[in-house]
Scaffold this motif. Structure first.
Motif, PDB file in Angstrom:
ATOM      1  N   GLY A  94      33.369  41.668  40.930  1.00 38.36           N
ATOM      2  CA  GLY A  94      34.162  42.338  40.313  1.00 38.36           C
ATOM      3  C   GLY A  94      33.367  43.698  40.025  1.00 38.36           C
ATOM      4  O   GLY A  94      32.645  44.195  40.629  1.00 38.36           O
TER       5      GLY A  94
ATOM      6  N   ARG B 146      37.905  46.067  36.184  1.00 35.72           N
ATOM      7  CA  ARG B 146      38.565  44.549  36.312  1.00 35.72           C
ATOM      8  C   ARG B 146      38.108  44.025  34.968  1.00 35.72           C
ATOM      9  O   ARG B 146      38.944  43.364  34.362  1.00 35.72           O
TER      10      ARG B 146
ATOM     11  N   SER C 133      40.884  49.317  41.130  1.00 36.27           N
ATOM     12  CA  SER C 133      40.684  47.669  40.697  1.00 36.27           C
ATOM     13  C   SER C 133      41.339  47.505  39.382  1.00 36.27           C
ATOM     14  O   SER C 133      41.767  46.323  39.095  1.00 36.27           O
TER      15      SER C 133
ATOM     16  N   THR D 241      44.193  44.453  38.791  1.00 36.45           N
ATOM     17  CA  THR D 241      43.781  43.458  37.692  1.00 36.45           C
ATOM     18  C   THR D 241      45.209  43.376  36.951  1.00 36.45           C
ATOM     19  O   THR D 241      45.559  42.302  36.420  1.00 36.45           O
TER      20      THR D 241
ATOM     21  N   HIS E 187      29.550  34.426  35.496  1.00 37.56           N
ATOM     22  CA  HIS E 187      29.336  35.780  35.286  1.00 37.56           C
ATOM     23  C   HIS E 187      28.107  36.148  34.959  1.00 37.56           C
ATOM     24  O   HIS E 187      27.417  37.117  35.441  1.00 37.56           O
TER      25      HIS E 187
END
Lengths: 382, 327
Positions: B59, B63, B105, B109, B167
């Motif tokens: 990402g 995003r 992006s 999203t 993440h």
């Protein structure tokens, strides 16, 4: 259950290797066996491990909730960050404040010195880099013309990695401020402390991978206390503890290697050569504990050109213009690391002293007893 | 951080009267606010996004800015966002091609989340006055029923929508230039569709929701346990963690429970509807790895206990930025 293994008994190694290292059923079996041994002893048994990674494993997997009530597993001075002495931190802080770039392990950044930590120096504009290895610190030096000091902490395991970069011709702007420590001498100190209750030691498997398990034989002979070398998976720890209480029950002061998949009696000769080529032992204070003869690892004269203490005049005295906080006088990190007190005995624990605002180094490092207890609840009744 | 907010920034606002009857405001310290509008609720949330590096595996900050706000609305029950706003501050000299990439992006999203940006603002600050780019997004959504983060009751099951820790570990590997074998990628994604499916299947039995962003699952569970006044028991073997994330976290001395997520939620669901909610999530492409990971209990209110399979221990609340440890 796998049979316990003597370091000399190669035939049984396969048995230890078969342990599935996180198997709950095996864990219960080992805990049950420990219970019977402790019952046979018929009184409280205290043993000590000297490694933050052992405490991590015990706490992280919640092993204390399955250990026998009468078995007290004490964490000794096994956190290199915690035993780094205040003046050593001061040296790094002074250098950083003077504009020298200091690279060090994450844990070291927040360890309090006399009046400040490297994190405080950083907040005031100093350059402090968190690195994951000695090699990474050398890389930083290669990428700049600035002086880069690697503030190196850790026991003999980590010291080998520092030695490796020192012999590999680092760039001229790179030097090492060694706060490396050597474990065997401090075991002697703890064994000789008048208040000590320690009846056996669990030795760190990774350090023994380098030094070899035979290193502990003279200690066992002198003090008549058993030493078991153990690994770090939960079943490694449990199998090591079981062996240790068996030796206590049988009053057999022996060195037993319960980590034969990594540790040999003689250890890693190449690593030892490297270690002792670069470092020599020297007496020095371990934070909060004592002066430990031969407890510090310092660079040999042959490597003076890489020795930060030879390259810079480090005037730590100027940090001492004002007194350390009154709280540090109350901190009992030293007694905790010597195994004669637990974090719950400290008036500051969880109140004035938290991981957010640590008073002692034991609350800073992930390997520190206080931090681990704060994090995982110590001896919880859960 | 929470202390700074409660004691300094929100002080004074905390005890002011709510703008509409029974609305959820600042004092609730939830993921957003909920204001009564007729027989519906208007959910409002705002977030400023900063991240380093701005492009990362899985990402980018664009995003993140959309997904983060959409998810904050969704965990309050507003799974069909009405609109977003976007305010961007860039540093002088920021590459236009990067801005274009971020814009594309954000658009993609938004498409995934079924929402659009209806108003915005752009400012440029001098070199060195700001670090690259900051994106603020505000989200608005309507819902018939607000799901707070404080509604847990003893007996409720706790569900996570998928693997945790992706993440934060991906970001840390990137930041500290650590090479791990295997794929590490952020999970950043809008999960409003997934949560809508869970809410529908649970048929009113979802008692609490939260997105475990900064501080990870551990922080989210602590907050939910404290606010709801229940104890929580979590079963470690049931928590989905990708093998690469697990080994990377172990090498770095970090607990996956403390690591940030940007495309996950934790839900409290009444015991009798938990299996239905789980099945509905597993049907959704973003919920394949959803799992029931624990339950709420009467004992130890406010505490989170982890059953490791080997023993039990407390789950700590992470403090500060996780740092790799030494050995």
């Amino acid at each position: 259950m796998a049979e316990p293994v003597r370091s000399t008994d190669a035939g049984l190694r396969a048995g230890a290797a078969e342990l599935k290292f996180r198997d709950p059923a095996k864990a219960r079996e080992l805990a049950g066996a420990m219970e019977s041994v402790c019952e046979a002893v018929g009184r409280e048994v205290s043993v000590m491990h000297v490694c933050g990674s052992h405490e991590q494993s015990i706490a992280k997997y919640g092993l204390r909730t399955i250990l026998p009530r009468r078995l007290d597993v004490i964490m000794g001075p096994g956190c290199p960050v915690c035993v780094t002495d205040v003046p050593e931190v001061d040296e790094a802080v002074v250098l950083a404040a003077d504009g020298v770039r200091v690279a060090t392990y994450g844990d070291m950044v927040r360890v309090p010195g006399t009046v400040k930590s490297l994190a405080d120096a950083q907040a005031e504009g100093a350059r402090v880099d968190v690195v994951y290895s000695a090699a990474q610190a050398v890389e930083i030096a290669r990428g700049t013309a600035e002086e880069v000091v690697f503030f190196a902490s850790g026991f003999e395991t980590t010291a080998v990695a520092t030695a490796a970069v020192i012999v590999a011709d680092p760039p001229p702007n790179f030097s090492v401020l060694s706060a490396h420590k050597y474990i065997p001498p401090v075991m002697e100190i703890v064994a000789e402390m008048p208040a000590t209750r320690v009846e056996g030691f669990l030795a760190a498997g990774h350090a023994a991978t380098i030094t070899g398990s035979a290193l502990f034989e003279p200690f066992v002979e002198r003090h008549g206390i058993p030493v078991v070398v153990a690994g770090f998976e939960p079943l490694d720890v449990l199998a090591g503890l079981l062996k240790l209480v068996e030796l206590v029950r049988d009053q057999e002061p022996l060195v037993v290697n319960m980590y034969p998949r990594c540790v040999t009696p003689e250890g890693n000769r190449n690593a030892q050569e490297q270690l002792w080529r670069v470092f020599r032992t020297m007496g020095g204070r371990w934070r909060g504990i004592a002066h430990v003869p031969n407890g510090n690892l310092r660079l040999r004269d042959e490597f003076a050109h890489v020795d930060t203490r030879k390259r810079f005049q480090i005037a730590v005295e100027r940090l001492w213009s004002h007194a350390p906080s009154a709280l540090t006088q109350v901190c009992i990190c030293g007694d905790i690391m010597a195994g004669i007190a637990s974090p719950n005995d400290c008036d500051l624990f969880g109140k004035e002293c938290t991981p957010d605002a640590p008073v002692g180094a034991c609350m800073v490092s992930n390997e520190g007893t206080c931090k681990i207890w704060h994090q995982y609840g110590g001896h919880p009744d859960l | 951080m929470r202390m700074l907010i409660e004691e300094t920034l929100a002080a004074g606002f905390l005890d002011e009267a709510a703008p509409t009857p029974d609305s959820i405001g600042l004092a609730a310290m939830d993921d957003g606010a909920a204001l009564r509008l007729g027989d519906q609720w208007l959910v409002v949330t705002t977030d400023s996004h900063v991240i380093h590096p701005i492009f990362f595996p899985g990402g980018d900050i664009g995003r993140l800015a959309i997904a983060g706000t959409v998810n904050d609305l969704a965990v309050m029950g507003a799974t069909r966002p009405l609109a977003l706003t976007s305010a961007i501050i860039v540093e002088e000299g920021f590459r236009q091609s990067d801005l274009a990439r971020l814009q594309a992006s954000m658009r993609e999203t938004c498409r995934e989340a079924g929402v659009t940006i209806v108003t915005g603002d752009t400012k440029v600050m001098g070199r060195g006055e700001i670090d690259g780019i900051v994106i603020n997004t505000t989200g608005l959504g309507l819902t018939d029923a607000v799901v707070p983060d404080a509604g847990l009751e003893p007996g409720d099951r706790l569900l996570v929508t998928g693997s945790i820790g992706d993440h934060g570990i991906a970001l840390m590997a990137e930041r500290h230039e650590l090479d791990f074998e295997g794929e590490l990628a952020s999970d950043v994604a809008p999960i409003n569709g997934l949560l809508a499916a869970a809410l529908a299947a649970a048929n009113g039995a979802v008692t609490a929701m939260k997105d475990p962003t900064r501080g990870g699952l551990a922080s989210a569970l602590h907050e939910m346990a404290e606010k709801s006044g229940v104890g929580i028991t979590v079963h470690e073997p049931a928590i989905p963690v990708r093998p690469t994330v697990r080994s990377a976290a172990e090498m770095l001395g970090l607990d996956p429970l403390h690591i940030a997520n940007e495309g996950k939620a934790v839900l409290g669901v009444k015991r009798e509807r938990a299996e239905e909610a789980l099945a509905a999530m597993r049907e959704h492409p973003l919920g394949r790895e959803a799992a029931i990971v624990g339950e709420c209990v009467d004992e130890n209110p406010g505490r989170v206990v982890l059953d490791t399979g080997l023993g039990r221990r407390l789950v700590s609340e992470p403090e500060g930025e996780p740092l790799p440890r030494i050995c």
